[in-house]
Design an enzyme around this catalytic site. Structure first.
Site, short mmCIF file in Angstrom:
data_model
loop_
_atom_site.label_atom_id
_atom_site.label_comp_id
_atom_site.label_asym_id
_atom_site.label_seq_id
_atom_site.Cartn_x
_atom_site.Cartn_y
_atom_site.Cartn_z
N LEU A 186 -10.48 -7.68 20.76
CA LEU A 186 -11.08 -6.77 19.77
C LEU A 186 -9.99 -6.02 19.02
CD1 LEU A 186 -13.92 -5.27 22.02
CD2 LEU A 186 -14.04 -7.25 20.49
N CYS A 244 -5.75 -4.81 12.11
CA CYS A 244 -4.96 -3.59 12.30
C CYS A 244 -4.35 -3.53 13.70
CB CYS A 244 -5.84 -2.36 12.06
SG CYS A 244 -5.01 -0.81 12.44
N ILE A 303 3.61 -2.21 0.53
CA ILE A 303 3.75 -1.56 1.83
C ILE A 303 4.17 -2.57 2.91
CG2 ILE A 303 2.52 -0.31 3.63
CD1 ILE A 303 1.16 1.32 1.61
N ILE A 304 3.48 -3.70 2.98
CA ILE A 304 3.82 -4.68 4.03
C ILE A 304 5.23 -5.21 3.84
CG2 ILE A 304 3.29 -6.96 5.01
CD1 ILE A 304 0.38 -6.43 4.59
N ALA A 315 4.16 -11.17 0.88
CA ALA A 315 3.31 -9.99 1.10
C ALA A 315 2.88 -9.44 -0.25
CB ALA A 315 4.07 -8.92 1.90
N HIS A 362 8.89 27.79 11.81
CA HIS A 362 10.25 27.58 11.32
C HIS A 362 11.15 27.25 12.50
CE1 HIS A 362 13.84 28.11 8.89
NE2 HIS A 362 14.34 28.93 9.82
P1 NAD Z 1 0.36 -4.32 -1.76
O1 NAD Z 1 -0.69 -4.48 -2.79
O2 NAD Z 1 0.64 -3.00 -1.19
O3 NAD Z 1 1.74 -4.87 -2.31
C1 NAD Z 1 1.90 -6.14 -2.85
C2 NAD Z 1 3.04 -6.09 -3.83
O4 NAD Z 1 3.35 -7.40 -4.24
C3 NAD Z 1 2.72 -5.29 -5.08
O5 NAD Z 1 3.75 -4.36 -5.27
C4 NAD Z 1 2.65 -6.35 -6.16
O6 NAD Z 1 3.08 -5.86 -7.40
C5 NAD Z 1 3.59 -7.40 -5.63
N1 NAD Z 1 3.34 -8.77 -6.09
C6 NAD Z 1 2.15 -9.37 -6.29
N2 NAD Z 1 2.31 -10.66 -6.66
C7 NAD Z 1 3.65 -10.88 -6.68
C8 NAD Z 1 4.46 -12.02 -6.97
N3 NAD Z 1 3.92 -13.19 -7.29
N4 NAD Z 1 5.79 -11.89 -6.89
C9 NAD Z 1 6.35 -10.70 -6.55
N5 NAD Z 1 5.64 -9.60 -6.27
C10 NAD Z 1 4.30 -9.68 -6.32
O7 NAD Z 1 -0.02 -5.38 -0.62
P2 NAD Z 1 0.61 -5.65 0.80
O8 NAD Z 1 1.89 -4.93 0.98
O9 NAD Z 1 0.57 -7.13 0.96
O10 NAD Z 1 -0.46 -5.00 1.73
C11 NAD Z 1 -1.78 -5.48 1.75
C12 NAD Z 1 -2.78 -4.42 2.06
O11 NAD Z 1 -2.62 -3.93 3.36
C13 NAD Z 1 -2.70 -3.26 1.12
O12 NAD Z 1 -3.99 -2.97 0.69
C14 NAD Z 1 -2.16 -2.15 1.95
O13 NAD Z 1 -2.74 -0.93 1.57
C15 NAD Z 1 -2.55 -2.53 3.35
N6 NAD Z 1 -1.50 -2.10 4.27
C16 NAD Z 1 -1.39 -0.80 4.55
C17 NAD Z 1 -0.37 -0.37 5.37
C18 NAD Z 1 -0.23 1.08 5.68
O14 NAD Z 1 -1.16 1.83 5.43
N7 NAD Z 1 0.90 1.53 6.19
C19 NAD Z 1 0.56 -1.24 5.88
C20 NAD Z 1 0.42 -2.55 5.55
C21 NAD Z 1 -0.61 -2.97 4.73
#
Ligand code: NAD
Length: 487
Positions: A49, A53, A195-196, A285, A460
């Site tokens: 489960l 995430c 982010i990833i 990513a 502080h």
């Molecule tokens: P993201 O949308 O955050 O980032 C993807 C990035 O790839 C963007 O900046 C985009 O401009 C770029 N991109 C897209 N196509 C491209 C290409 N062909 N060549 C080069 N760059 C390109 O997506 P992610 O990082 O894959 O994450 C996926 C989801 O998972 C998101 O919705 C994110 O919020 C979530 N996530 C959250 C966390 C967190 O909260 N810490 C961590 C990991 C993922």
């Protein structure tokens, strides 16, 4: 509502509420529903489960980022007179820590809590066959028919797989593969500076890989304000991470030598910053896409958009009133903490409570080094919308605590509505930013003014204090900085 519409077949399982998916949204919905007294079944296709995430996302990545932070901190400690030798990395042990001590403990915990609450879990892939029935295909090849009165769809999202990449080559990875930590490649290309991409770049760089990041937009993490991302971009550069903006991967070829990728500029007709290169591994990513299209939802009459999102109202109901949907597949932002709140709400509404979505803001955190966290309106958004705002920014070089831990590069920024003086947005760049942003989410929810935040006594010396100080900067009462008065 009674289970009225169906195929007429005999059901193997009947229940009051079924939750499809056991990620943070799904298990929260199921547990809340059971706690209110609904007889609940939760369906999950995998044996453990917790969804993406817990199994292959937020949680294992944080375990690896912890290791990265240790390595990074130790590598700088000679500057303050504490010297360690170079790190010896035992990948098997690190992987075991992530899988057993962290992920394993929590997946077991979820299974235990499901039992305690008498939430029945069924393993298999579920699809709708009517407005009140799901067919669940188990991994043993057997199918079961489940008849429900109400349903909460929490089936999440999956990584976008760029079509021009050879996905059957193990050197081409999505985030799940990257978290497996099969090896530390000598050279890693990260496609997507979101982010990833940046969290995994942080991990692999610390473990010793030479990392290149290509990002399509003109800044890393395009959702955040540019100034907020700068301390991270600067640090990555210092660490030797190569970043190319306005660049997208065009052609990809796998050979014995590695994965060769050629690039195009995001601006048509222009040459890309980097034309091509060869890497030992590539992480793609570039975002996630919703799983709404995989459920035969049409057989239940549930509308699904072309991209796979399921539209819902403020009570998380789909167009079919007894079927709810939550989490990644109802829309952006695809964040666990949004899904959990939606899950709780859907469960309560399903049980008859008169509630709706009331959250004003959903914070975002990148657990990079430094962390970047933001909530509410960004400066970029405020400008685009023509909002009249005022900004209070406190640089961490003026925080003795931040400097004392060698991390004065960050800052805390608060964004106020100039008419009401209420806080409407905030951003923090710096270590532990993700833990500091919650206070600002609360401040926005409570409609706090700068004076409320500044007058709240913060201990502080703490990093949290920078929040109050940023409010004082906006109010003009700051004493920890000298800001000449405007004439
Ligand atoms: P993201 O949308 O955050 O980032 C993807 C990035 O790839 C963007 O900046 C985009 O401009 C770029 N991109 C897209 N196509 C491209 C290409 N062909 N060549 C080069 N760059 C390109 O997506 P992610 O990082 O894959 O994450 C996926 C989801 O998972 C998101 O919705 C994110 O919020 C979530 N996530 C959250 C966390 C967190 O909260 N810490 C961590 C990991 C993922």
């Amino acid at each position: 509502p009674k289970a009225a519409q169906g195929t007429g077949r005999t059901a193997d399982i009947e229940c009051r509420l079924v939750v499809l998916g056991s990620g943070p949204g799904g298990y929260t919905a199921a547990f809340r529903a059971a706690d209110i007294g609904l007889e609940t079944v939760m369906i999950e296709r995998y044996a453990s489960l917790g969804g993406v995430c817990l199994n292959v996302g937020c949680i294992p990545s944080k375990a690896l980022l912890h290791a990265a932070a240790l390595i990074e901190e130790a590598s700088h400690s000679a500057e303050i007179g504490v010297e360690f030798g170079p790190p010896k990395i035992d990948l098997d042990k690190l992987r075991a820590f992530k899988d057993t001590k962290v992920v394993g403990q929590f997946t077991k915990g979820l299974a235990g809590m499901a039992k305690q609450r008498k939430v029945r879990t069924v393993q298999g892939v579920a699809k709708f066959v009517s407005p009140n029935e799901l067919e669940i295909a188990g991994s043993d090849g057997k199918t079961q028919l489940l008849r429900f009165e109400q349903c909460i769809i929490a089936a999440g999202s999956q990584a976008v797989k760029l079509p021009n990449f050879p996905w059957d080559d193990p050197r081409v990875m999505d985030s799940t593969d990257a978290l497996q930590l099969a090896e530390v490649p000598k050279k890693l290309l990260v496609v997507g500076g979101g982010i990833i991409g940046l969290e995994m770049a942080t991990v692999y760089r610390a473990l010793g890989a030479e990392v290149t990041v290509v990002e399509f937009m003109d800044q890393l993490m395009p959702g955040a304000d540019k100034d907020l991302v700068k301390p991270l971009a600067d640090r990555l550069k210092k660490q030797g991470v190569i970043v190319h903006l306005k660049t997208k991967a065009a052609k990809v070829e796998a050979s014995k030598k590695g994965i060769t990728v050629s690039f195009e500029s995001a601006t048509e007709g222009q040459k890309p910053e980097l034309e091509s290169g060869t890497w030992d591994r590539v992480l793609v990513a570039v975002g996630r896409s919703p799983n709404g299209g995989k459920l035969d939802a049409a057989k239940a009459g549930v509308q699904v958009s072309e991209r796979g999102f399921i539209p819902v109202d403020r009570q998380m109901r789909t167009n079919v009133p007894h079927i709810f949907a939550i989490g990644d597949l109802v829309g952006q932002p695809m964040l666990a903490h949004k899904a959990t709140h939606e899950g709780k709400l859907a469960a309560e509404v399903a049980a008859g409570e008169k509630k709706e979505w009331v959250a004003r803001v959903i914070p975002s955190v990148a657990y990079t080094d430094p962390e970047i966290a933001w909530v509410g309106v960004t400066e970029t958004e405020a400008k685009a919308k023509g909002l009249k705002i005022g900004v209070g920014k406190f640089p961490w070089v003026a925080s003795a605590r931040a400097v004392g831990i060698g991390r004065g590069e960050g800052f805390t920024k608060l964004i106020f509505d100039e008419h009401t003086h209420r806080i409407i947005g905030a951003g923090i760049a710096g270590v532990h930013a993700g833990d500091l942003i919650s206070e600002l989410a609360l401040a926005i929810e409570m409609g706090a003014e700068a004076g409320d935040i500044g007058a709240t006594i913060h201990p502080h010396p703490t990093l949290g204090e920078t929040v109050a100080m940023a409010a004082e900067v906006y109010d003009g009462t700051i004493t920890d900085l000298y800001i000449p008065k405007k004439k």
